[in-house]
Design a protein around this motif. Structure first.
Motif, short mmCIF file in Angstrom:
data_model
loop_
_atom_site.label_atom_id
_atom_site.label_comp_id
_atom_site.label_asym_id
_atom_site.label_seq_id
_atom_site.Cartn_x
_atom_site.Cartn_y
_atom_site.Cartn_z
N PRO A 38 47.09 -40.75 -18.34
CA PRO A 38 46.20 -41.63 -18.10
C PRO A 38 44.84 -41.27 -17.37
CG PRO A 38 48.02 -42.46 -17.03
CD PRO A 38 48.57 -41.39 -17.76
N ARG A 42 40.92 -40.65 -18.67
CA ARG A 42 39.71 -41.16 -18.08
C ARG A 42 38.51 -40.34 -18.41
NH1 ARG A 42 41.49 -43.12 -12.19
NH2 ARG A 42 41.79 -45.11 -12.54
N PRO A 61 51.85 -30.59 -17.00
CA PRO A 61 51.84 -30.51 -15.54
C PRO A 61 53.01 -30.64 -15.00
CG PRO A 61 51.21 -32.68 -16.25
CD PRO A 61 51.45 -31.91 -17.54
N TYR A 62 54.29 -30.92 -15.58
CA TYR A 62 55.54 -31.03 -14.86
C TYR A 62 56.16 -29.52 -14.97
CZ TYR A 62 54.70 -36.04 -15.72
OH TYR A 62 54.04 -37.29 -15.64
N LYS A 64 54.60 -26.98 -14.13
CA LYS A 64 53.82 -26.16 -12.90
C LYS A 64 53.62 -24.70 -13.38
CE LYS A 64 54.14 -29.83 -10.34
NZ LYS A 64 52.88 -30.84 -10.64
N VAL A 77 47.05 -32.64 -13.34
CA VAL A 77 46.03 -32.87 -14.39
C VAL A 77 45.49 -34.18 -14.25
CG1 VAL A 77 46.90 -31.21 -16.13
CG2 VAL A 77 47.34 -33.66 -16.33
N PRO A 78 44.13 -34.40 -14.39
CA PRO A 78 43.03 -33.45 -14.96
C PRO A 78 42.37 -32.68 -14.06
CG PRO A 78 41.89 -35.43 -14.46
CD PRO A 78 43.34 -35.79 -14.15
N GLU A 89 40.79 -34.41 -9.48
CA GLU A 89 40.77 -35.95 -9.10
C GLU A 89 40.07 -36.81 -10.18
OE1 GLU A 89 42.67 -37.88 -7.36
OE2 GLU A 89 43.77 -36.13 -6.71
N SER A 90 40.48 -37.56 -11.15
CA SER A 90 39.95 -38.22 -12.26
C SER A 90 38.72 -38.95 -11.85
CB SER A 90 40.99 -39.02 -12.89
OG SER A 90 41.54 -39.91 -12.13
N ALA A 244 53.59 -39.08 -8.82
CA ALA A 244 53.52 -40.67 -8.67
C ALA A 244 54.68 -41.39 -8.68
CB ALA A 244 52.60 -41.02 -10.02
N PRO A 255 49.36 -40.27 -5.27
CA PRO A 255 48.62 -39.08 -5.20
C PRO A 255 47.50 -38.96 -5.90
CG PRO A 255 50.73 -38.15 -5.87
CD PRO A 255 50.83 -39.79 -5.66
N1 GSH Z 1 45.12 -39.04 -8.43
C1 GSH Z 1 44.87 -38.07 -9.54
C2 GSH Z 1 43.98 -38.27 -10.37
O1 GSH Z 1 43.33 -39.43 -10.37
O2 GSH Z 1 43.57 -37.20 -11.22
C3 GSH Z 1 46.50 -38.33 -10.16
C4 GSH Z 1 46.64 -37.35 -11.36
C5 GSH Z 1 48.29 -37.25 -11.88
O3 GSH Z 1 48.97 -38.05 -11.19
N2 GSH Z 1 48.48 -36.60 -13.07
C6 GSH Z 1 49.75 -36.72 -13.63
C7 GSH Z 1 50.35 -35.23 -12.85
O4 GSH Z 1 49.74 -34.24 -13.04
C8 GSH Z 1 49.92 -36.44 -14.91
S1 GSH Z 1 49.49 -38.19 -15.54
N3 GSH Z 1 51.51 -35.03 -12.64
C9 GSH Z 1 52.39 -33.88 -12.39
C10 GSH Z 1 53.24 -34.21 -11.29
O5 GSH Z 1 53.44 -35.27 -10.72
O6 GSH Z 1 54.02 -33.22 -11.11
#
Ligand code: GSH
Length: 255
Positions: A38, A42, A61-62, A64, A77-78, A89-90, A244, A255
């Motif tokens: 999500p 954005r 992103p999982y 890495k 991401v993003p 940071e979105s 998250a 985060p």
């Molecule tokens: N604060 C960041 C933003 O607003 O861009 C949050 C981005 C975020 O949490 N992205 C998730 C991610 O990359 C995917 S929806 N997760 C990888 C992880 O948690 O290891």
């Protein structure tokens, strides 16, 4: 099983697949995104609204992967790659796109006071809505789920009272709409599993959410629900291992 091992379909499906296909050619601006994310959504909507040329690159992103960590050590991401820099940071990215490409349509008001007010709403979506929404997804047991749902409704009622209509700031679709839209597009998960109903937040919220859902830029960047639910299953059981999900479990800020 963590999210990295989960058999997540590797790329966008449905309407979003077509949009990805149209954005494969190399461009000065590259969006690194995950089709299901999500926060990435954005930025993707913003690029579509602005009509900015961009190249879409899918990242899990999982996983890495080293090539992604090399440009973004945080591994989330993003990311926008532009003129040799990797930006993240979105919320920063949607404003970056707005500022770097000042051609119409403008996604923030020109008047500084109105602009500040729009930013206050954007900030409150991030601070007062995303957290309870995420907590609602992960809450176990009826009591916890009810408390999280009330917090979500509380924010949405407040938000709805300030919707000028048809969009949040009036006729012009804006970053305020964009910043909340990805959670509207995914609210079928909490509707099916947590008793959430748009109309129970408020009738105005329902009208607004139904409208935002139909916006082309929003709908054309969304993948099919059947491929998305596998990811949410982990959240609904509170077993997701994303940054998250861990933060919510530990009562920390996302985060
Ligand atoms: N604060 C960041 C933003 O607003 O861009 C949050 C981005 C975020 O949490 N992205 C998730 C991610 O990359 C995917 S929806 N997760 C990888 C992880 O948690 O290891």
């Amino acid at each position: 099983m963590g999210l990295a091992e989960l058999n997540v379909i590797p790329q966008a499906t449905g309407a979003a697949a077509k949009t990805v296909e149209n954005h494969q050619a190399p461009q000065e601006l590259i969006l690194h995104a995950a089709w299901f994310c999500p926060f990435a959504h954005r930025v993707w909507i913003t690029l579509e609204e602005k009509g900015v040329p961009y190249q879409y690159k899918e990242v899990n992103p999982y996983k890495k992967e080293p090539h992604f960590l090399a440009i973004n050590p945080k591994g989330l991401v993003p990311v926008i790659e532009y003129k040799g820099k990797a930006l993240s940071e979105s919320l920063i990215l949607v404003e970056f796109v707005e500022e770097a490409f000042p051609q119409a349509p403008n996604l923030l008001p020109r008047d500084p006071v109105e602009r500040a007010e729009a930013r206050q709403w954007i900030d409150s979506i991030n601070k007062q809505f995303i957290y309870p929404y995420q907590r609602l997804l992960q809450a176990q047991g009826a009591e916890n789920q009810k408390a999280a749902l009330e917090d979500v409704y509380h924010f949405l009622r407040n938000f709805s009272e300030s919707i000028k209509g048809p969009y949040f700031l009036g006729e012009q679709f804006s970053l305020v709409d964009i910043v909340i839209a990805p959670w509207i597009m995914r609210d079928w998960v909490v509707t099916q599993h947590r008793g959430y109903r748009r109309e129970n937040a408020s009738p105005r919220w329902k009208i607004y959410a139904d409208l935002v859902q139909k916006r082309e830029s929003v709908a054309n960047t969304l993948s099919l629900q059947e491929h998305t639910i596998g990811i949410y299953d982990q959240y609904l059981r509170d077993e997701a291992e994303s940054e998250a999900a861990k933060a919510i479990r530990e009562g920390r800020a996302i985060p």
